[in-house]
Scaffold this motif. Sequence first.
Motif, PDB file in Angstrom:
ATOM      1  N   ASN A  52       0.801  -1.207   0.000  1.00 54.17           N
ATOM      2  CA  ASN A  52       0.000   0.000   0.000  1.00 54.17           C
ATOM      3  C   ASN A  52       0.843   1.271   0.000  1.00 54.17           C
ATOM      4  OD1 ASN A  52      -2.269  -1.616   0.129  1.00 54.17           O
ATOM      5  ND2 ASN A  52      -2.329  -1.560   2.348  1.00 54.17           N
ATOM      6  N   HIS A  53       2.151   1.131  -0.057  1.00 51.02           N
ATOM      7  CA  HIS A  53       3.027   2.286  -0.012  1.00 51.02           C
ATOM      8  C   HIS A  53       3.956   2.295  -1.222  1.00 51.02           C
ATOM      9  CE1 HIS A  53       1.794   2.073   4.215  1.00 51.02           C
ATOM     10  NE2 HIS A  53       1.947   3.373   4.181  1.00 51.02           N
ATOM     11  N   ILE A  54       4.358   3.500  -1.600  1.00 50.95           N
ATOM     12  CA  ILE A  54       5.287   3.686  -2.708  1.00 50.95           C
ATOM     13  C   ILE A  54       6.480   4.459  -2.175  1.00 50.95           C
ATOM     14  CG2 ILE A  54       5.604   4.853  -4.928  1.00 50.95           C
ATOM     15  CD1 ILE A  54       2.618   4.399  -5.445  1.00 50.95           C
ATOM     16  N   ASN A  55       7.660   4.029  -2.537  1.00 52.39           N
ATOM     17  CA  ASN A  55       8.873   4.720  -2.133  1.00 52.39           C
ATOM     18  C   ASN A  55       9.268   5.705  -3.226  1.00 52.39           C
ATOM     19  OD1 ASN A  55       9.375   3.268   0.339  1.00 52.39           O
ATOM     20  ND2 ASN A  55       9.820   1.515  -0.964  1.00 52.39           N
ATOM     21  N   LEU A  56       9.344   6.982  -2.856  1.00 54.42           N
ATOM     22  CA  LEU A  56       9.738   8.037  -3.783  1.00 54.42           C
ATOM     23  C   LEU A  56      11.016   8.682  -3.282  1.00 54.42           C
ATOM     24  CD1 LEU A  56       6.354   9.920  -4.329  1.00 54.42           C
ATOM     25  CD2 LEU A  56       7.399   8.225  -5.822  1.00 54.42           C
ATOM     26  N   LYS A  57      11.769   9.245  -4.205  1.00 55.35           N
ATOM     27  CA  LYS A  57      12.925  10.025  -3.792  1.00 55.35           C
ATOM     28  C   LYS A  57      12.882  11.363  -4.508  1.00 55.35           C
ATOM     29  CE  LYS A  57      15.880   7.321  -6.848  1.00 55.35           C
ATOM     30  NZ  LYS A  57      17.089   6.514  -6.928  1.00 55.35           N
ATOM     31  N   ILE A  58      13.248  12.399  -3.773  1.00 58.86           N
ATOM     32  CA  ILE A  58      13.303  13.742  -4.316  1.00 58.86           C
ATOM     33  C   ILE A  58      14.756  14.164  -4.354  1.00 58.86           C
ATOM     34  CG2 ILE A  58      12.627  16.147  -4.015  1.00 58.86           C
ATOM     35  CD1 ILE A  58      10.068  15.219  -2.734  1.00 58.86           C
ATOM     36  N   LYS A  59      15.209  14.540  -5.554  1.00 56.53           N
ATOM     37  CA  LYS A  59      16.600  14.935  -5.751  1.00 56.53           C
ATOM     38  C   LYS A  59      16.674  16.453  -5.818  1.00 56.53           C
ATOM     39  CE  LYS A  59      20.446  14.417  -8.941  1.00 56.53           C
ATOM     40  NZ  LYS A  59      20.845  13.890 -10.257  1.00 56.53           N
ATOM     41  N   SER A  60      17.502  17.037  -4.963  1.00 54.72           N
ATOM     42  CA  SER A  60      17.649  18.490  -4.954  1.00 54.72           C
ATOM     43  C   SER A  60      18.736  18.901  -5.950  1.00 54.72           C
ATOM     44  CB  SER A  60      17.984  18.991  -3.551  1.00 54.72           C
ATOM     45  OG  SER A  60      19.225  18.483  -3.145  1.00 54.72           O
ATOM     46  N   GLN A  61      18.875  20.201  -6.152  1.00 46.20           N
ATOM     47  CA  GLN A  61      19.854  20.721  -7.106  1.00 46.20           C
ATOM     48  C   GLN A  61      21.285  20.382  -6.729  1.00 46.20           C
ATOM     49  OE1 GLN A  61      18.356  24.839  -7.166  1.00 46.20           O
ATOM     50  NE2 GLN A  61      18.545  24.686  -9.384  1.00 46.20           N
ATOM     51  N   ASP A  62      21.545  20.220  -5.451  1.00 47.53           N
ATOM     52  CA  ASP A  62      22.912  19.900  -5.025  1.00 47.53           C
ATOM     53  C   ASP A  62      23.210  18.402  -5.105  1.00 47.53           C
ATOM     54  OD1 ASP A  62      21.462  18.970  -2.873  1.00 47.53           O
ATOM     55  OD2 ASP A  62      22.387  20.286  -1.402  1.00 47.53           O
ATOM     56  N   TYR A  93       8.796  15.943 -12.660  1.00 45.47           N
ATOM     57  CA  TYR A  93       8.819  14.489 -12.868  1.00 45.47           C
ATOM     58  C   TYR A  93       8.876  14.252 -14.373  1.00 45.47           C
ATOM     59  CZ  TYR A  93       7.321   9.641 -13.019  1.00 45.47           C
ATOM     60  OH  TYR A  93       7.241   8.288 -13.275  1.00 45.47           O
ATOM     61  N   ASN A  94       9.920  13.612 -14.829  1.00 49.54           N
ATOM     62  CA  ASN A  94      10.165  13.397 -16.258  1.00 49.54           C
ATOM     63  C   ASN A  94      10.143  14.716 -17.032  1.00 49.54           C
ATOM     64  OD1 ASN A  94      10.449  10.654 -15.958  1.00 49.54           O
ATOM     65  ND2 ASN A  94       8.333  10.207 -16.438  1.00 49.54           N
ATOM     66  N   GLY A  95      10.672  15.770 -16.435  1.00 49.22           N
ATOM     67  CA  GLY A  95      10.760  17.061 -17.088  1.00 49.22           C
ATOM     68  C   GLY A  95       9.498  17.902 -17.032  1.00 49.22           C
ATOM     69  N   ASN A  96       8.419  17.357 -16.514  1.00 53.56           N
ATOM     70  CA  ASN A  96       7.151  18.092 -16.412  1.00 53.56           C
ATOM     71  C   ASN A  96       6.918  18.532 -14.976  1.00 53.56           C
ATOM     72  OD1 ASN A  96       6.485  17.615 -19.158  1.00 53.56           O
ATOM     73  ND2 ASN A  96       5.806  15.564 -18.603  1.00 53.56           N
ATOM     74  N   ARG A  97       6.377  19.727 -14.839  1.00 55.69           N
ATOM     75  CA  ARG A  97       6.102  20.265 -13.512  1.00 55.69           C
ATOM     76  C   ARG A  97       4.989  19.475 -12.835  1.00 55.69           C
ATOM     77  NH1 ARG A  97       5.002  26.556 -12.110  1.00 55.69           N
ATOM     78  NH2 ARG A  97       4.762  26.244  -9.888  1.00 55.69           N
ATOM     79  N   ALA A 157      13.814  18.528  -7.651  1.00 54.82           N
ATOM     80  CA  ALA A 157      13.428  19.766  -6.976  1.00 54.82           C
ATOM     81  C   ALA A 157      14.390  20.868  -7.385  1.00 54.82           C
ATOM     82  CB  ALA A 157      13.448  19.576  -5.464  1.00 54.82           C
ATOM     83  N   MET A 158      13.847  21.935  -7.974  1.00 59.61           N
ATOM     84  CA  MET A 158      14.649  23.062  -8.424  1.00 59.61           C
ATOM     85  C   MET A 158      14.154  24.343  -7.773  1.00 59.61           C
ATOM     86  SD  MET A 158      16.560  21.651 -10.698  1.00 59.61           S
ATOM     87  CE  MET A 158      16.620  20.116 -11.549  1.00 59.61           C
ATOM     88  N   LEU A 159      15.072  25.178  -7.312  1.00 55.16           N
ATOM     89  CA  LEU A 159      14.677  26.470  -6.782  1.00 55.16           C
ATOM     90  C   LEU A 159      14.193  27.339  -7.931  1.00 55.16           C
ATOM     91  CD1 LEU A 159      17.420  27.264  -4.144  1.00 55.16           C
ATOM     92  CD2 LEU A 159      15.034  26.690  -3.749  1.00 55.16           C
ATOM     93  N   ASP A 160      13.098  28.021  -7.714  1.00 59.42           N
ATOM     94  CA  ASP A 160      12.487  28.865  -8.728  1.00 59.42           C
ATOM     95  C   ASP A 160      13.335  30.110  -8.940  1.00 59.42           C
ATOM     96  OD1 ASP A 160      10.554  29.651 -10.562  1.00 59.42           O
ATOM     97  OD2 ASP A 160       9.501  30.829  -9.059  1.00 59.42           O
ATOM     98  N   GLN A 161      13.504  30.461 -10.215  1.00 56.27           N
ATOM     99  CA  GLN A 161      14.258  31.670 -10.545  1.00 56.27           C
ATOM    100  C   GLN A 161      13.401  32.536 -11.441  1.00 56.27           C
ATOM    101  OE1 GLN A 161      18.061  30.990 -12.296  1.00 56.27           O
ATOM    102  NE2 GLN A 161      18.214  33.064 -13.092  1.00 56.27           N
ATOM    103  N   GLU A 162      13.212  33.754 -11.035  1.00 61.09           N
ATOM    104  CA  GLU A 162      12.440  34.689 -11.843  1.00 61.09           C
ATOM    105  C   GLU A 162      13.405  35.595 -12.584  1.00 61.09           C
ATOM    106  OE1 GLU A 162       8.885  36.053 -11.001  1.00 61.09           O
ATOM    107  OE2 GLU A 162       8.314  34.346  -9.763  1.00 61.09           O
ATOM    108  N   GLY A 163      13.017  35.980 -13.771  1.00 54.40           N
ATOM    109  CA  GLY A 163      13.841  36.905 -14.542  1.00 54.40           C
ATOM    110  C   GLY A 163      14.967  36.196 -15.261  1.00 54.40           C
ATOM    111  N   GLY A 164      16.087  36.868 -15.364  1.00 49.54           N
ATOM    112  CA  GLY A 164      17.226  36.296 -16.059  1.00 49.54           C
ATOM    113  C   GLY A 164      17.253  36.677 -17.515  1.00 49.54           C
TER     114      GLY A 164
END
Length: 100
Positions: free
Chosen positions: A18-28, A65-69, A89-96
């Motif tokens: 009944n459970h799924i193991n997920l992992k979240i990868k940060s930018q670092d 996830y697979n390149g989609n938000r 997981a990517m920190l949001d950047q505005e502008g640039g």
Amino acid sequence: MEGNKRNKRPFEEPSDKNHINLKIKSQDGTFMYYKVKPTSIMKRIFMSYSERKQILNYKTVRFLYNGNRVSSRSTVNQLGLEDGDEIDAMLDQEGGGFAN
């Protein structure tokens, strides 16, 4: 008389089915691991990630996830996530953009 006996379910061992193991990868490049139910709403996972990473607001992070938000309102099942899937997981950047 047997009218007073309750129908009890037999003891069931807890299972990981009944459970799924997920992992979240940060930018670092670090990973955080989560064990979630298929009906879990992603917002709760995102809030937990932000809290563990000491980020004030989970909305400042973009989860992909697979390149989609990934929408915070969707569930694990709705996204089709399977055991062992990875979310970026990517920190949001505005502008640039170019400024004159």
